[in-house]
Write a protein that holds these residues in place. Structure first.
Motif, mmCIF file in Angstrom:
data_model
loop_
_atom_site.group_PDB
_atom_site.id
_atom_site.type_symbol
_atom_site.label_atom_id
_atom_site.label_comp_id
_atom_site.label_asym_id
_atom_site.label_seq_id
_atom_site.Cartn_x
_atom_site.Cartn_y
_atom_site.Cartn_z
ATOM 1 N N MET A 1 -17.191 11.968 2.644
ATOM 2 C CA MET A 1 -15.913 11.298 2.914
ATOM 3 C C MET A 1 -15.754 10.117 1.958
ATOM 4 S SD MET A 1 -14.408 9.733 6.475
ATOM 5 C CE MET A 1 -14.434 11.334 7.272
ATOM 6 N N HIS A 2 -14.557 9.981 1.434
ATOM 7 C CA HIS A 2 -14.271 8.923 0.462
ATOM 8 C C HIS A 2 -14.033 7.604 1.200
ATOM 9 C CE1 HIS A 2 -12.769 7.670 -3.576
ATOM 10 N NE2 HIS A 2 -12.101 6.797 -2.850
ATOM 11 N N ARG A 3 -14.814 6.591 0.847
ATOM 12 C CA ARG A 3 -14.670 5.289 1.493
ATOM 13 C C ARG A 3 -13.692 4.399 0.729
ATOM 14 N NH1 ARG A 3 -20.881 3.695 3.333
ATOM 15 N NH2 ARG A 3 -20.925 5.087 5.159
ATOM 16 N N ILE A 4 -12.784 3.794 1.482
ATOM 17 C CA ILE A 4 -11.799 2.867 0.912
ATOM 18 C C ILE A 4 -12.004 1.505 1.546
ATOM 19 C CG2 ILE A 4 -9.347 2.315 0.692
ATOM 20 C CD1 ILE A 4 -8.759 5.266 0.653
ATOM 21 N N ALA A 5 -12.186 0.494 0.720
ATOM 22 C CA ALA A 5 -12.316 -0.881 1.204
ATOM 23 C C ALA A 5 -11.046 -1.641 0.873
ATOM 24 C CB ALA A 5 -13.523 -1.555 0.555
ATOM 25 N N VAL A 6 -10.403 -2.202 1.885
ATOM 26 C CA VAL A 6 -9.203 -3.015 1.690
ATOM 27 C C VAL A 6 -9.634 -4.472 1.783
ATOM 28 C CG1 VAL A 6 -6.866 -3.504 2.483
ATOM 29 C CG2 VAL A 6 -7.808 -1.194 2.727
ATOM 30 N N LEU A 7 -9.446 -5.201 0.689
ATOM 31 C CA LEU A 7 -9.961 -6.566 0.574
ATOM 32 C C LEU A 7 -8.943 -7.579 1.091
ATOM 33 C CD1 LEU A 7 -12.135 -8.528 -0.470
ATOM 34 C CD2 LEU A 7 -11.056 -8.366 -2.728
ATOM 35 N N ALA A 8 -9.285 -8.253 2.170
ATOM 36 C CA ALA A 8 -8.402 -9.267 2.763
ATOM 37 C C ALA A 8 -8.848 -10.652 2.300
ATOM 38 C CB ALA A 8 -8.432 -9.175 4.286
ATOM 39 N N LEU A 9 -8.070 -11.257 1.418
ATOM 40 C CA LEU A 9 -8.358 -12.606 0.933
ATOM 41 C C LEU A 9 -7.525 -13.616 1.713
ATOM 42 C CD1 LEU A 9 -8.461 -11.927 -2.922
ATOM 43 C CD2 LEU A 9 -10.381 -12.102 -1.310
ATOM 44 N N PRO A 10 -7.879 -14.899 1.684
ATOM 45 C CA PRO A 10 -7.109 -15.907 2.418
ATOM 46 C C PRO A 10 -5.620 -15.851 2.092
ATOM 47 C CG PRO A 10 -9.142 -16.860 1.600
ATOM 48 C CD PRO A 10 -9.056 -15.482 1.009
ATOM 49 N N ASN A 11 -4.786 -15.968 3.127
ATOM 50 C CA ASN A 11 -3.328 -15.909 3.016
ATOM 51 C C ASN A 11 -2.842 -14.537 2.539
ATOM 52 O OD1 ASN A 11 -2.746 -18.662 3.795
ATOM 53 N ND2 ASN A 11 -3.623 -19.267 1.830
ATOM 54 N N VAL A 12 -3.553 -13.498 2.961
ATOM 55 C CA VAL A 12 -3.173 -12.144 2.584
ATOM 56 C C VAL A 12 -1.792 -11.802 3.141
ATOM 57 C CG1 VAL A 12 -4.259 -11.098 4.632
ATOM 58 C CG2 VAL A 12 -3.975 -9.751 2.532
ATOM 59 N N VAL A 13 -1.033 -11.011 2.390
ATOM 60 C CA VAL A 13 0.272 -10.535 2.852
ATOM 61 C C VAL A 13 0.029 -9.383 3.826
ATOM 62 C CG1 VAL A 13 2.469 -9.500 2.171
ATOM 63 C CG2 VAL A 13 1.382 -11.223 0.703
ATOM 64 N N ALA A 14 0.446 -9.554 5.059
ATOM 65 C CA ALA A 14 0.142 -8.576 6.104
ATOM 66 C C ALA A 14 0.688 -7.186 5.776
ATOM 67 C CB ALA A 14 0.702 -9.061 7.436
ATOM 68 N N PHE A 15 1.870 -7.124 5.203
ATOM 69 C CA PHE A 15 2.461 -5.828 4.846
ATOM 70 C C PHE A 15 1.575 -5.102 3.831
ATOM 71 C CE2 PHE A 15 5.176 -2.783 2.806
ATOM 72 C CZ PHE A 15 6.154 -2.435 3.727
ATOM 73 N N ASP A 16 1.152 -5.849 2.803
ATOM 74 C CA ASP A 16 0.297 -5.246 1.768
ATOM 75 C C ASP A 16 -1.020 -4.747 2.357
ATOM 76 O OD1 ASP A 16 2.307 -6.180 0.168
ATOM 77 O OD2 ASP A 16 1.074 -7.572 -0.986
ATOM 78 N N LEU A 17 -1.557 -5.501 3.299
ATOM 79 C CA LEU A 17 -2.818 -5.132 3.929
ATOM 80 C C LEU A 17 -2.661 -3.878 4.789
ATOM 81 C CD1 LEU A 17 -5.810 -6.051 4.623
ATOM 82 C CD2 LEU A 17 -4.807 -7.093 6.660
ATOM 83 N N ALA A 18 -1.564 -3.811 5.528
ATOM 84 C CA ALA A 18 -1.376 -2.701 6.460
ATOM 85 C C ALA A 18 -1.037 -1.388 5.757
ATOM 86 C CB ALA A 18 -0.269 -3.048 7.451
ATOM 87 N N THR A 19 -0.393 -1.472 4.609
ATOM 88 C CA THR A 19 0.065 -0.252 3.926
ATOM 89 C C THR A 19 -1.063 0.741 3.662
ATOM 90 O OG1 THR A 19 1.992 -1.330 2.939
ATOM 91 C CG2 THR A 19 1.144 0.630 1.825
ATOM 92 N N PRO A 20 -2.145 0.343 2.989
ATOM 93 C CA PRO A 20 -3.211 1.331 2.755
ATOM 94 C C PRO A 20 -3.898 1.773 4.039
ATOM 95 C CG PRO A 20 -3.907 -0.851 2.026
ATOM 96 C CD PRO A 20 -2.448 -0.944 2.329
ATOM 97 N N LEU A 21 -3.978 0.886 5.034
ATOM 98 C CA LEU A 21 -4.593 1.278 6.303
ATOM 99 C C LEU A 21 -3.813 2.417 6.936
ATOM 100 C CD1 LEU A 21 -5.353 -2.224 7.889
ATOM 101 C CD2 LEU A 21 -6.848 -0.817 6.470
ATOM 102 N N GLU A 22 -2.487 2.299 6.925
ATOM 103 C CA GLU A 22 -1.651 3.322 7.556
ATOM 104 C C GLU A 22 -1.608 4.604 6.728
ATOM 105 O OE1 GLU A 22 -0.047 3.295 10.614
ATOM 106 O OE2 GLU A 22 -1.426 1.613 10.814
ATOM 107 N N VAL A 23 -1.399 4.476 5.423
ATOM 108 C CA VAL A 23 -1.263 5.677 4.590
ATOM 109 C C VAL A 23 -2.561 6.472 4.566
ATOM 110 C CG1 VAL A 23 -0.858 6.561 2.260
ATOM 111 C CG2 VAL A 23 0.559 4.704 3.148
ATOM 112 N N PHE A 24 -3.663 5.838 4.156
ATOM 113 C CA PHE A 24 -4.924 6.581 4.031
ATOM 114 C C PHE A 24 -5.485 6.974 5.399
ATOM 115 C CE2 PHE A 24 -4.957 4.034 0.031
ATOM 116 C CZ PHE A 24 -4.871 5.101 -0.850
ATOM 117 N N GLY A 25 -5.224 6.131 6.420
ATOM 118 C CA GLY A 25 -5.746 6.437 7.747
ATOM 119 C C GLY A 25 -5.097 7.640 8.387
ATOM 120 N N ARG A 26 -3.883 8.005 7.944
ATOM 121 C CA ARG A 26 -3.164 9.134 8.541
ATOM 122 C C ARG A 26 -3.328 10.433 7.766
ATOM 123 N NH1 ARG A 26 2.131 7.460 11.435
ATOM 124 N NH2 ARG A 26 1.742 5.316 12.076
#
Length: 312
Positions: A1-26
């Motif tokens: 299984m291909h592992r994807i790490a989404v890097l959350a840095l301080p003051n991350v844009v929530a939309f940008d963070l959620a996008t890969p979680l939703e797309v790749f997670g589905r």
């Protein structure tokens, strides 16, 4: 299984963070199995995300075995990034991991030096600042995303969806990507690029220079069939001197600037009137419908009809 790490840095844009979680997670393959394992990691256990604070389940060690790393944008793009983060991204690149940025995440990726000499994009609002900070990067602010193999960048917000779907298609083909696009209620490919979303009034129109009176006259006269000789006569210069001084102060030529002013006016008319496209082309100064459509497509990245459907 291909592992994807989404890097959350301080003051991350929530939309940008959620996008890969939703797309790749589905994403699901034909047999119903998930091809991706998505993790959120951060340099600190808790990270501010604007209106809320999130707790990341993984630290930077998650970058060491990830096949793909996604770098979302931050609200304070351009601020210094922790050396530990930059080192971790460089190390991941050195071992062959794929790294992709969303929106202003390109600032973080560029800070590693990995984009030097490569083509990249970011949100058009931050493009000028990005170009100033990272002059070695070949910035293209008119596209939705740029694929440089193992380094990818995308434009603002929704362009992160385009980039993630593009990665799914690279990995598993169009059929799997199309299903992921349907789940996101997105077309697999959007027509045009980022240029169509730039607010017309914010396209380059320098003021406060020696050329200011001429620029004002050009905008007012854009509907006329002007020649370079007429523009030079108005400026009281030879055409050669005009071209040189105009480029020094605006970064382009008088005729290119005039075409841009015409397209800017056409965008406004397409958004606010029901005038036929050919009439608008004539109104803003193009000699033929073909010349108008070709120039509009070159500048905006889509056709006048498509632009009107999107923004009227």
């Amino acid at each position: 299984m291909h592992r994807i790490a989404v890097l959350a840095l301080p003051n991350v844009v929530a939309f940008d963070l959620a996008t890969p979680l939703e797309v790749f997670g589905r994403v699901r393959l034909e047999d119903g199995s998930p091809p991706y394992e998505v993790r959120v990691c951060a340099p600190e256990p808790e990270v501010s995300a604007g209106a809320f604070t999130l707790r990341a389940p993984h630290g930077l060690e998650a970058l060491t075995d990830a096949g793909t790393i996604i770098v979302p944008g931050c609200h304070d793009a351009g601020r210094g990034v922790s050396p530990d983060v930059l080192d971790a991204l460089r190390a991941a690149n050195a071992r062959g991991a794929r790294i992709a940025s969303i929106c202003a995440g390109a600032f973080t990726l560029a800070a590693t030096g990995l984009l030097d000499g490569r083509r990249a994009t970011t949100h058009w609002v931050g493009a000028a600042r990005f170009a100033e900070m990272f002059p070695r990067v070949d910035l293209d602010p008119g596209v939705l995303y740029v694929d440089e193999g193992e380094l990818l960048t995308s434009a603002g917000a929704a362009a992160g969806l385009d980039l993630c779907l593009h990665l799914v298609r690279r990995d598993h083909g169009s059929a799997v990507a199309a299903q992921a696009a349907r789940l996101s209620v997105m077309p697999l490919e959007r027509e045009g690029g980022q240029a169509q979303f730039i607010v017309p009034e914010q396209l380059p129109a320098p003021r406060g220079s020696q050329m200011e009176p001429l620029l004002i006259w050009l905008e007012e006269s854009a509907g006329r069939d002007l020649t370079l000789d007429e523009i030079a006569a108005r400026a009281g210069m030879s055409t050669r001197t005009l071209n040189r001084r105009f480029r020094e102060q605006t970064g382009t030529t008088p005729l290119q600037w005039l075409h841009l002013a015409r397209i800017r006016r056409a965008q406004h008319l397409l958004e606010t009137t029901a005038h036929p496209v050919d009439r608008i082309g004539s109104q803003v100064g193009f000699g033929s419908p073909t010349a108008f459509r070709d120039r509009f497509k070159r500048v905006v990245g889509t056709s006048p009809q498509s632009y009107r459907r999107s923004f009227r």
